[in-house]
Design a protein around this motif. Structure first.
Motif, PDB file in Angstrom:
ATOM      1  N   GLY A  42       0.822  -1.206   0.000  1.00  0.00           N
ATOM      2  CA  GLY A  42       0.000   0.000   0.000  1.00  0.00           C
ATOM      3  C   GLY A  42       0.854   1.254   0.000  1.00  0.00           C
ATOM      4  N   ALA A  43       0.208   2.392  -0.215  1.00  0.00           N
ATOM      5  CA  ALA A  43       0.909   3.674  -0.265  1.00  0.00           C
ATOM      6  C   ALA A  43       1.354   4.122   1.126  1.00  0.00           C
ATOM      7  CB  ALA A  43      -0.005   4.733  -0.880  1.00  0.00           C
ATOM      8  N   SER A  44       2.519   4.757   1.178  1.00  0.00           N
ATOM      9  CA  SER A  44       3.047   5.385   2.397  1.00  0.00           C
ATOM     10  C   SER A  44       3.237   6.863   2.091  1.00  0.00           C
ATOM     11  CB  SER A  44       4.380   4.757   2.791  1.00  0.00           C
ATOM     12  OG  SER A  44       4.240   3.385   3.036  1.00  0.00           O
ATOM     13  N   THR A  45       2.509   7.725   2.808  1.00  0.00           N
ATOM     14  CA  THR A  45       2.543   9.155   2.511  1.00  0.00           C
ATOM     15  C   THR A  45       2.557   9.968   3.803  1.00  0.00           C
ATOM     16  OG1 THR A  45       0.133   9.371   2.460  1.00  0.00           O
ATOM     17  CG2 THR A  45       1.212   8.800   0.378  1.00  0.00           C
ATOM     18  N   HIS A  46       2.583  11.276   3.656  1.00  0.00           N
ATOM     19  CA  HIS A  46       2.468  12.229   4.771  1.00  0.00           C
ATOM     20  C   HIS A  46       3.443  11.923   5.916  1.00  0.00           C
ATOM     21  CE1 HIS A  46      -1.343  12.653   2.599  1.00  0.00           C
ATOM     22  NE2 HIS A  46      -1.308  13.917   3.007  1.00  0.00           N
ATOM     23  N   ALA A  47       4.693  11.643   5.579  1.00  0.00           N
ATOM     24  CA  ALA A  47       5.696  11.358   6.609  1.00  0.00           C
ATOM     25  C   ALA A  47       6.039  12.619   7.386  1.00  0.00           C
ATOM     26  CB  ALA A  47       6.961  10.799   5.965  1.00  0.00           C
ATOM     27  N   VAL A  48       6.296  12.440   8.685  1.00  0.00           N
ATOM     28  CA  VAL A  48       6.746  13.533   9.541  1.00  0.00           C
ATOM     29  C   VAL A  48       7.821  12.975  10.466  1.00  0.00           C
ATOM     30  CG1 VAL A  48       6.104  15.260  11.253  1.00  0.00           C
ATOM     31  CG2 VAL A  48       4.467  14.629   9.485  1.00  0.00           C
ATOM     32  N   LEU A  49       9.005  13.579  10.421  1.00  0.00           N
ATOM     33  CA  LEU A  49      10.096  13.176  11.319  1.00  0.00           C
ATOM     34  C   LEU A  49       9.827  13.710  12.719  1.00  0.00           C
ATOM     35  CD1 LEU A  49      12.989  13.781   8.842  1.00  0.00           C
ATOM     36  CD2 LEU A  49      12.685  11.660  10.124  1.00  0.00           C
ATOM     37  N   SER A  50      10.157  12.906  13.722  1.00  0.00           N
ATOM     38  CA  SER A  50       9.946  13.312  15.115  1.00  0.00           C
ATOM     39  C   SER A  50      10.875  14.463  15.483  1.00  0.00           C
ATOM     40  CB  SER A  50      10.183  12.117  16.041  1.00  0.00           C
ATOM     41  OG  SER A  50      11.528  11.693  15.966  1.00  0.00           O
ATOM     42  N   ASP A  52      13.124  14.710  17.652  1.00  0.00           N
ATOM     43  CA  ASP A  52      14.513  14.289  17.870  1.00  0.00           C
ATOM     44  C   ASP A  52      15.115  13.624  16.644  1.00  0.00           C
ATOM     45  OD1 ASP A  52      13.316  11.790  17.834  1.00  0.00           O
ATOM     46  OD2 ASP A  52      13.800  11.303  19.917  1.00  0.00           O
ATOM     47  N   GLY A  53      14.332  13.459  15.574  1.00  0.00           N
ATOM     48  CA  GLY A  53      14.825  12.870  14.335  1.00  0.00           C
ATOM     49  C   GLY A  53      14.978  11.366  14.341  1.00  0.00           C
ATOM     50  N   ARG A  54      14.540  10.689  15.407  1.00  0.00           N
ATOM     51  CA  ARG A  54      14.735   9.239  15.519  1.00  0.00           C
ATOM     52  C   ARG A  54      13.586   8.415  14.930  1.00  0.00           C
ATOM     53  NH1 ARG A  54      15.260   7.912  21.298  1.00  0.00           N
ATOM     54  NH2 ARG A  54      15.482   5.827  20.446  1.00  0.00           N
ATOM     55  N   TRP A  55      12.417   9.029  14.705  1.00  0.00           N
ATOM     56  CA  TRP A  55      11.229   8.295  14.267  1.00  0.00           C
ATOM     57  C   TRP A  55      10.579   8.980  13.081  1.00  0.00           C
ATOM     58  CZ3 TRP A  55      10.610   3.716  16.566  1.00  0.00           C
ATOM     59  CH2 TRP A  55      11.188   3.542  17.822  1.00  0.00           C
ATOM     60  N   ILE A  56       9.888   8.183  12.281  1.00  0.00           N
ATOM     61  CA  ILE A  56       9.063   8.707  11.200  1.00  0.00           C
ATOM     62  C   ILE A  56       7.643   8.221  11.432  1.00  0.00           C
ATOM     63  CG2 ILE A  56       8.601   8.757   8.721  1.00  0.00           C
ATOM     64  CD1 ILE A  56      11.541   7.933   8.301  1.00  0.00           C
ATOM     65  N   ALA A  57       6.718   9.156  11.538  1.00  0.00           N
ATOM     66  CA  ALA A  57       5.293   8.816  11.556  1.00  0.00           C
ATOM     67  C   ALA A  57       4.791   9.049  10.145  1.00  0.00           C
ATOM     68  CB  ALA A  57       4.540   9.711  12.535  1.00  0.00           C
ATOM     69  N   PHE A  58       3.899   8.182   9.671  1.00  0.00           N
ATOM     70  CA  PHE A  58       3.385   8.351   8.324  1.00  0.00           C
ATOM     71  C   PHE A  58       2.007   7.720   8.186  1.00  0.00           C
ATOM     72  CE2 PHE A  58       5.704   4.380   8.259  1.00  0.00           C
ATOM     73  CZ  PHE A  58       4.958   3.529   7.457  1.00  0.00           C
ATOM     74  N   THR A  59       1.344   8.107   7.119  1.00  0.00           N
ATOM     75  CA  THR A  59       0.047   7.551   6.781  1.00  0.00           C
ATOM     76  C   THR A  59       0.284   6.374   5.850  1.00  0.00           C
ATOM     77  OG1 THR A  59      -1.003   9.707   6.976  1.00  0.00           O
ATOM     78  CG2 THR A  59      -2.168   8.044   5.682  1.00  0.00           C
ATOM     79  N   GLY A  60      -0.240   5.221   6.238  1.00  0.00           N
ATOM     80  CA  GLY A  60      -0.062   4.027   5.422  1.00  0.00           C
ATOM     81  C   GLY A  60      -1.397   3.433   5.025  1.00  0.00           C
ATOM     82  N   ARG A  61      -1.352   2.693   3.940  1.00  0.00           N
ATOM     83  CA  ARG A  61      -2.556   2.050   3.417  1.00  0.00           C
ATOM     84  C   ARG A  61      -2.230   0.581   3.149  1.00  0.00           C
ATOM     85  NH1 ARG A  61      -7.230   4.194   0.302  1.00  0.00           N
ATOM     86  NH2 ARG A  61      -6.462   6.215   0.863  1.00  0.00           N
ATOM     87  N   GLU A  62      -1.725  -0.102   4.156  1.00  0.00           N
ATOM     88  CA  GLU A  62      -1.322  -1.493   3.988  1.00  0.00           C
ATOM     89  C   GLU A  62      -2.496  -2.467   3.993  1.00  0.00           C
ATOM     90  OE1 GLU A  62       1.729  -2.923   3.304  1.00  0.00           O
ATOM     91  OE2 GLU A  62       2.225  -0.842   2.946  1.00  0.00           O
ATOM     92  N   GLU A  63      -3.523  -2.164   4.756  1.00  0.00           N
ATOM     93  CA  GLU A  63      -4.625  -3.112   4.932  1.00  0.00           C
ATOM     94  C   GLU A  63      -5.973  -2.460   4.639  1.00  0.00           C
ATOM     95  OE1 GLU A  63      -4.157  -4.568   8.899  1.00  0.00           O
ATOM     96  OE2 GLU A  63      -2.118  -5.217   8.515  1.00  0.00           O
ATOM     97  N   GLY A  64      -6.053  -1.702   3.576  1.00  0.00           N
ATOM     98  CA  GLY A  64      -7.313  -1.050   3.229  1.00  0.00           C
ATOM     99  C   GLY A  64      -7.241   0.442   3.408  1.00  0.00           C
ATOM    100  N   GLY A  65      -7.958   0.968   4.395  1.00  0.00           N
ATOM    101  CA  GLY A  65      -8.017   2.409   4.629  1.00  0.00           C
ATOM    102  C   GLY A  65      -6.711   2.970   5.160  1.00  0.00           C
TER     103      GLY A  65
END
Length: 167
Positions: A42-50, A52-65
């Motif tokens: 699925g698509a991975s979009t809208h990434a935002v680095l934390s 402290d730069g150690r993590w990436i939060a993102f919007t994923g579409r691996e299992e549907g929505g």
């Protein structure tokens, strides 16, 4: 990678993460060859680095929505944080880096109504934030908060000056 449709960039220090080909990529701000961070179905979009730069939060579409995911900034396994079955778009990290803020239409009377929630980085129950309808948020010094309302897909708002134009 010299060609592509690069979208949703996020910066921290000398590191740039962006979406291309429905996956997340990382490269230094000085340029070079980017490294692919995700390669899911699925698509991975809208990434935002934390902060402290150690993590990436993102919007994923691996299992549907669309749902909220997190992963180490250097690459590694992704972890799903939300199970809402509704639209969920990552907007920011809280200033302390302990939670991810995202916009969702979950628990709303109309699917176009979008509010902000936060979910702990390590997982847990999402909590609504007290600001009413909003799609984006930015935190400033002294606890200042700037909200973005009616900010979806600016391409379709060209020359529009009506009552639902973005704020």
């Amino acid at each position: 990678m010299t060609q592509g449709y690069f979208r949703f960039p996020t910066l921290h220090g000398d590191s740039l993460v962006f979406t291309c080909e429905d996956d997340l990529w990382r490269v230094g701000v000085e340029g070079g060859v980017p490294s692919r961070l995700t390669a899911g179905s699925g698509a991975s979009t809208h990434a935002v680095l934390s902060p402290d730069g150690r993590w990436i939060a993102f919007t994923g579409r691996e299992e549907g929505g669309t749902e909220v995911y997190v992963m180490p900034a250097g690459g590694g396994p992704i972890r799903r944080l939300t199970f809402l079955g509704a639209t969920a778009l990552v907007a920011a990290w809280t200033p302390d880096g302990e939670a991810i803020v995202f916009a969702t239409n979950a628990r709303q009377p109309l699917s176009r109504d979008v509010v902000l929630f936060s979910v702990p980085r390590d997982g847990g129950e999402p909590k609504p934030l007290p600001w009413g309808p909003a799609m984006h948020v930015a935190y400033g010094p002294g606890g200042a908060v700037v909200l973005g309302r009616n900010t979806t897909d600016p391409a379709r708002w060209k020359r529009y000056r009506g009552g639902t134009a973005g704020d």
